[in-house]
Design a protein around this motif. Structure first.
Motif, PDB file in Angstrom:
ATOM      1  N   VAL A  17       0.853  -1.181   0.000  1.00 27.58           N
ATOM      2  CA  VAL A  17       0.000   0.000   0.000  1.00 27.58           C
ATOM      3  C   VAL A  17       0.885   1.225   0.000  1.00 27.58           C
ATOM      4  CG1 VAL A  17      -1.791   1.276   1.203  1.00 27.58           C
ATOM      5  CG2 VAL A  17      -1.813  -1.209   1.247  1.00 27.58           C
ATOM      6  N   ALA A  86      -2.983  -2.477   5.733  1.00 28.10           N
ATOM      7  CA  ALA A  86      -2.999  -1.013   5.678  1.00 28.10           C
ATOM      8  C   ALA A  86      -3.323  -0.410   7.033  1.00 28.10           C
ATOM      9  CB  ALA A  86      -4.004  -0.534   4.631  1.00 28.10           C
ATOM     10  N   LYS A  89       0.025  -0.156   8.734  1.00 25.71           N
ATOM     11  CA  LYS A  89       0.980   0.656   7.979  1.00 25.71           C
ATOM     12  C   LYS A  89       0.656   2.142   8.071  1.00 25.71           C
ATOM     13  CE  LYS A  89       1.893  -2.920   4.466  1.00 25.71           C
ATOM     14  NZ  LYS A  89       1.625  -3.312   3.075  1.00 25.71           N
TER      15      LYS A  89
END
Length: 385
Positions: A17, A86, A89
């Motif tokens: 991502v 995600a 992250k």
């Protein structure tokens, strides 16, 4: 090693991502003296590609009841990309401030050097389940060796591996296929795999979309647990940010408490926010979805110190298991990466007022007509017998 690789994962690779790939956020509320706030804004990010689900009911009813109104900062919920990693992250790089990962994705973050901590354990019981076509289900997970499990995201393998391993399954004999979000359930119905990862709440939503499966239910059979709320560890060292996190999580706790007393009011709050969800699943399935999830979120409250409390012994069992699976390269001590330091204060609210708020809530006629006890009696009808 690539910073976003998972040690020992050779059968699937995780999606990447980009930091530039942020989805459009749903902004809620206005800016209130942002210059004086510890965050310029506060973003909670989901591991799903959508917010149009019942899962976040504690937020939506809390928002409707004004429990989030005094935070003093613009705050938002963000659906995040459908890549399950995600949610950690984005917190790690500062694009979000609180994530909602599964325990396996949280472990992925730790393995990859992300300085995150679990600050509020949302799901005390295991929300995850395995869906099967009718007549093909099993409660003996070892029979899945040599078969295919469908996932919405490759990242979800880190959820399923420990769930299987604690039941004695040789995970090297499992094949995973990334069938995509939101189509992995449809792929199972079409015969493209032997089982599919699912979770509480989703079971009801899948019925609403015509996907009627039978399930091995983790909430009944697994010693593991569900997703948690993680933050940057450094934010817990900042007194102003820590104070904000307590206020924010207190509002979540009030919303969850409210929903315990009046689950249909929480359904109403979500349905008002997402009318398309209301039309897709309707009152009865909305009731079923929220009861499934409330069961996971509460666990045994007589053994917990409030909403969000971590059972450190259970977390240590999980971390020991994933170390044996080589999902992490070094042992993890639960108390180093999970904290209950916010929990007492996050549960310090007027419980009687919240109960009164729930009792006074006026439901629309179609939701008031739902016999919640009757729905509750069918909570596990889809379980493999």
């Amino acid at each position: 090693m690539d910073r976003f690789s998972l040690h020992g994962l050779t059968r699937r690779t995780f999606l990447q991502v980009s930091a530039a790939g942020v989805v459009t956020a749903t902004v809620l509320g206005g800016v209130r003296d942002a210059a004086a706030a510890p965050y310029s804004k506060f973003t909670w990010i989901s591991p799903r590609g959508t917010l149009e689900v019942l899962d976040d009911y504690g937020y939506w009813i809390g928002k409707k009841m004004g429990y989030f109104d005094d935070l003093g900062v613009d705050e938002e919920l963000q659906p995040g990309p459908s890549d399950g990693t995600a949610t950690v992250k984005f917190v790690d790089v500062g694009q979000a401030d609180m994530g909602f990962p599964s325990p396996g994705i949280f472990a992925f973050a730790l393995e990859n050097g992300m300085k995150l901590k679990s600050a509020y354990h949302w799901g005390a019981l295991d929300t995850f389940s395995l869906a099967f076509r009718k007549g093909e289900g099993t409660n003996d997970l070892k029979t899945l060796e040599g078969k295919t499990i469908l996932l919405g995201s490759a990242a979800w393998q880190s959820i399923v591996d420990p769930m299987l391993a604690v039941h004695g399954v040789d995970i090297t004999k499992i094949k995973y296929v990334e069938a995509g979000w939101p189509t992995w359930g449809t792929a199972l119905a079409a015969g493209q795999g032997d089982a599919a990862l699912a979770w509480e709440g989703l079971r009801a939503e899948w019925i609403g979309s015509g996907l009627d499966f039978e399930y091995w239910l983790g909430v009944q059979r697994s010693p593991l647990f569900a997703n948690t709320y993680v933050v940057r560890a450094e934010d817990l060292e900042d007194p102003d940010k820590k104070a904000f996190l307590i206020k924010y999580l207190r509002a979540w706790s009030m919303g969850l408490e409210f929903a315990t007393h009046n689950p249909m009011a929480a359904v109403d709050a979500v349905f008002q926010q997402f009318p398309s969800l209301a039309s897709n699943i309707g009152p009865d399935l909305g009731a079923m979805s929220i009861l499934q999830q409330s069961n996971v979120v509460r666990g045994d409250m007589s053994k917990r110190k409030g909403w969000g409390d971590h059972d450190m012994a259970a977390w240590q069992i999980f971390f020991d298991e994933i170390y044996k699976l080589k999902q992490v390269s070094n042992p993890i001590k639960a108390e180093d990466v999970c904290t209950n330091e916010l929990i007492e204060a996050a549960n310090d609210f007027d419980h009687e007022k919240v109960k009164a708020d729930a009792a006074a809530y006026e439901l629309p006629a179609e939701l008031a007509a739902v016999d919640i006890d009757e729905v509750r009696s069918h909570l596990f009808d889809q379980a493999v017998s």
